[in-house]
Design an enzyme around this catalytic site. Sequence first.
Site, short mmCIF file in Angstrom:
data_model
loop_
_atom_site.label_atom_id
_atom_site.label_comp_id
_atom_site.label_asym_id
_atom_site.label_seq_id
_atom_site.Cartn_x
_atom_site.Cartn_y
_atom_site.Cartn_z
N ALA A 249 0.90 -1.14 0.02
CA ALA A 249 -0.17 -0.08 0.02
C ALA A 249 0.79 1.19 -0.08
O ALA A 249 1.87 1.11 0.68
CB ALA A 249 -0.77 0.15 1.14
N ASP A 250 0.28 2.17 -0.84
CA ASP A 250 1.16 3.48 -0.61
C ASP A 250 0.38 4.39 0.32
O ASP A 250 0.94 5.34 0.91
CB ASP A 250 0.94 4.09 -2.18
CG ASP A 250 2.08 3.35 -3.15
OD1 ASP A 250 3.05 3.94 -3.09
OD2 ASP A 250 1.43 2.34 -3.82
#
Length: 484
Positions: A249-250
């Site tokens: 995930a960013d």
Amino acid sequence: MANLLEAIKYQRGSLKILDQTLLPESFDYITLKNTDDAWHAIKDMKVRGAPAIAITGCLSLAVELSNSQTSFQTTEKLSEFIGNRLKYLVSARPTAVNMKEAASRLSLLAEQLSASEKTTTVHDVMDRITAEIEEMLDKDITDNKNIGRIGAERILADSNNFPVSVVTHCNTGSLATAGYGTALGVIRSLHKKTMLKHVYCTETRPYNQGSRLTAFEIKHEQMPGTLVCDSMVAMLMKEKNIAAVVVGADRVVANGDTANKIGTYQLAIVAKYHGVPFYVAAPSTSCDMELKSGAEIVIEERNSKEMTSIKGVATAPKDMSCWNPAFDITPSELITGGIITEFGLFKPSQLETELESTPDCVCGHCKTPDCVCGHCKTPDCVCGHCKTPDCVCGHCKTPDCVCGHCKTPDCVCGHCKTPDCVCGHCKTPDCVCGHCKTPDYVCGHSKFLDCGLLRTADCRKLNLVVIQVFAKFQVVHCMMEYDC
């Protein structure tokens, strides 16, 4: 097992990064001398992955401070410089939240140090900021290993401890972090346990992080793996008995919506249709509780050349119109397996509450503020990554020290009056473990850590029947004596 790949090489005053745009053909490091160099390396994706972006950006500031010819007249001027450089670094790729989190934290620290100018010199501020940045490297690796362990244990529990086949997307390994990896860290942990039957990585168009980078790591680590095109995942889940999908995930926001590499959203849809658990693996630094839903996340759009050519070779008609968002948003309801952090695995709906109740936790299992030491209100706390005597016990030279699983009688807090106690307050009902519902038990009084009864019995309320059952199995227990 092969040595971990190093995306970042640092020593004080010097920073080199592996140029990931050249992989897999060439394995070359480039030198970053300052924050300008880092900004361009991040923007051009020579370094990528939310954790690695933050670490590289911050280390470039440390190098710039170390080698700076600028003479800062006051700590206030230095603080202003640090804040401006960090804001600049955030602008390189705004979707990934780790750089923003680090920038906010370091800017605030610089301001606080500057406010104490009577007792703090410019040199002191530089040293403290540099030390804080350098700690990010070790902490990231420790967090990644915790994520890997927690995720692997959950996936294996769901598969009745049979070897599993998993799918991953983009690159979330050593190349995207300080080392080990997040989603690929989970897969690496499965491999270490010899419980990885097979890993399938998607090519991850248009920049091919999966085929260029993840496949490279899989081969380097000698994992059983296969590369597939992004368009093959539905058929893959239908035919190959996939146990889980694990992605990175960013940015994860308060309701559990997750921004990750483009293609993640459709992968989650396909996984839900086929009944395959979908996990997001991300450190707490990737979690942005200021944003309430994915609709608030700014999505970076990149140059169309990434879609229309590969290594300068045209793959589409010249001047073809393109839309190239770098990320998409996976709604929380599609994250069916949960979100794996260094503190534990949580349902998306629980994430905000769980992270808010564990920011200063000693062991990663604590869900309440009456942590192991009672001193957990400061940043030098006993997070398990402590390398300094500010730690609760002073014996904390390794990451396993302060977790409640200590193998030595030197307790966790240094105030302990008895060798088995965790907090030194275990003579009263306010025991550290009072909320323990799992066999991980924090109080050190239980000599039978894997007892199934402890999964359901509150340690404050163990009755005589339970004690008798313990006795039947010859388990030493002190609950009656200490009324824990």
